[in-house]
Design a protein around this motif. Structure first.
Motif, PDB file in Angstrom:
ATOM      1  N   HIS A  40       0.850  -1.189   0.000  1.00 15.97           N
ATOM      2  CA  HIS A  40       0.000   0.000   0.000  1.00 15.97           C
ATOM      3  C   HIS A  40       0.890   1.244   0.000  1.00 15.97           C
ATOM      4  CE1 HIS A  40      -2.870   3.043   1.263  1.00 15.97           C
ATOM      5  NE2 HIS A  40      -3.814   2.205   0.881  1.00 15.97           N
ATOM      6  N   THR A  53       0.092   3.419   3.615  1.00 11.56           N
ATOM      7  CA  THR A  53       0.224   2.773   4.922  1.00 11.56           C
ATOM      8  C   THR A  53       1.381   1.788   4.978  1.00 11.56           C
ATOM      9  OG1 THR A  53      -1.233   0.923   4.379  1.00 11.56           O
ATOM     10  CG2 THR A  53      -2.276   2.932   5.261  1.00 11.56           C
ATOM     11  N   THR A  73       1.169  -1.229   4.175  1.00 14.13           N
ATOM     12  CA  THR A  73       0.633  -2.551   4.468  1.00 14.13           C
ATOM     13  C   THR A  73       0.915  -3.484   3.295  1.00 14.13           C
ATOM     14  OG1 THR A  73      -1.115  -1.591   5.821  1.00 14.13           O
ATOM     15  CG2 THR A  73      -1.462  -3.846   5.035  1.00 14.13           C
ATOM     16  N   GLN A 127       5.515  -9.327   9.524  1.00 14.52           N
ATOM     17  CA  GLN A 127       4.728  -8.486  10.432  1.00 14.52           C
ATOM     18  C   GLN A 127       5.519  -7.239  10.836  1.00 14.52           C
ATOM     19  OE1 GLN A 127       3.352 -10.422  13.973  1.00 14.52           O
ATOM     20  NE2 GLN A 127       2.333  -8.593  14.731  1.00 14.52           N
ATOM     21  N   THR A 171       5.761  -4.221   8.308  1.00 16.85           N
ATOM     22  CA  THR A 171       4.638  -3.310   8.089  1.00 16.85           C
ATOM     23  C   THR A 171       4.874  -2.081   8.945  1.00 16.85           C
ATOM     24  OG1 THR A 171       3.266  -4.234   9.843  1.00 16.85           O
ATOM     25  CG2 THR A 171       3.048  -5.232   7.670  1.00 16.85           C
ATOM     26  N   SER A 227       2.845  -0.192  10.495  1.00 16.76           N
ATOM     27  CA  SER A 227       2.054  -0.177  11.727  1.00 16.76           C
ATOM     28  C   SER A 227       2.350  -1.380  12.613  1.00 16.76           C
ATOM     29  CB  SER A 227       0.565  -0.164  11.385  1.00 16.76           C
ATOM     30  OG  SER A 227       0.208  -1.370  10.734  1.00 16.76           O
ATOM     31  N   ASN A 272       0.913  -4.134  12.676  1.00 11.24           N
ATOM     32  CA  ASN A 272      -0.315  -4.783  13.111  1.00 11.24           C
ATOM     33  C   ASN A 272      -0.188  -6.284  12.946  1.00 11.24           C
ATOM     34  OD1 ASN A 272      -1.671  -2.432  13.781  1.00 11.24           O
ATOM     35  ND2 ASN A 272      -2.458  -2.151  11.719  1.00 11.24           N
TER      36      ASN A 272
END
Length: 179
Positions: A78, A81, A83, A114, A117, A119, A121
Motif C-alpha cells: 500500500h 500505509t 501494508t 509483520q 509493516t 504499523s 499490526n
C-alpha cells in the motif's frame, strides 16, 4: 527481471539503479531475492521481495515447509500505509514431519513480515478454500500455518469451493465478454 526490478523500484521497495549500475539495491524494510534459476520456487517470478531482515537461509527454510516451495512473498505494498499483501502456499507444518529448523525459519519469515509493516499490526491470514478443507488440514487450529504465534486473529476462509473451477469460469466469462 529488469522490468520486475523497475516495478519494485516504483513501489519504493528498492532504489532505482543509477546510470551504469547493474540493478536496484534493497532499501528500507524489503529486499529482492534472486530466483532467476527458479530453484527456490518454480512458480514464482525470477525476482521477488521478502522482508530485508530475513536471511537467505530463512528464505530457503520457509520454502522447504510450504507447498510447492511457495513461501510468503510480497505481491503489493500500500503506497500510504505500507501494508503488504503477500502470497504463499499453505505451510505443511502439522501435516508432515518436517525439519524443525525449517519450521522455525518459516516462523521467522512470518514474524519479519509483520515487523516490515509500518504499523506492525497483526498478520491477517486468508485462505481461499472452504473452512472444512482448511480444518481438515489442521489450518483452522494452527496446524497448517506453521504455528500460530505471529497471528493474533484466526484464519479467515473465503469458502471458494474449487479455485481451479473459478479460474476456468472467469476465463470463459472474459472470452464471452470479448466476443
Amino acid at each position: 527481471p529488469a522490468l520486475r526490478r523497475r516495478e519494485y523500484a516504483r513501489f519504493g521497495l528498492v532504489e532505482a539503479p543509477k546510470s551504469g549500475e547493474a540493478g536496484p539495491e534493497a532499501s528500507g524494510l524489503w529486499r529482492l531475492v534472486d530466483n532467476s534459476t527458479y530453484q527456490i520456487c518454480e512458480s514464482y517470478p525470477s525476482v521477488f521481495a521478502v522482508p530485508a531482515s530475513v536471511s537467505d537461509a530463512d528464505v530457503l527454510g520457509s520454502a522447504a515447509v510450504r507447498g510447492n516451495n511457495r513461501l510468503p512473498a510480497l505481491t503489493w505494498l500500500h503506497p500510504e500505509t505500507g501494508t503488504p499483501l503477500c502470497r504463499s502456499a499453505q505451510s505443511l507444518a502439522g501435516l508432515l514431519t518436517l525439519e524443525e529448523d525449517h519450521v522455525e525459519q518459516d516462523r521467522a519469515l512470518l514474524a519479519a513480515t509483520q515487523m516490515a509493516t509500518k504499523s506492525q499490526n497483526a498478520l491477517k491470514v486468508v485462505d481461499a478454500r472452504p473452512k472444512l478443507l482448511g480444518a481438515g488440514d489442521g489450518l483452522g487450529s494452527g496446524g497448517g500455518t506453521g504455528g500460530a504465534e505471529p497471528f493474533e486473529e484466526p484464519v479467515e476462509f473465503l469458502n471458494i469451493e474449487n479455485i481451479h473451477t473459478m479460474r476456468h469460469s472467469l476465463a470463459l466469462l472474459s472470452a464471452a465478454c470479448r466476443n
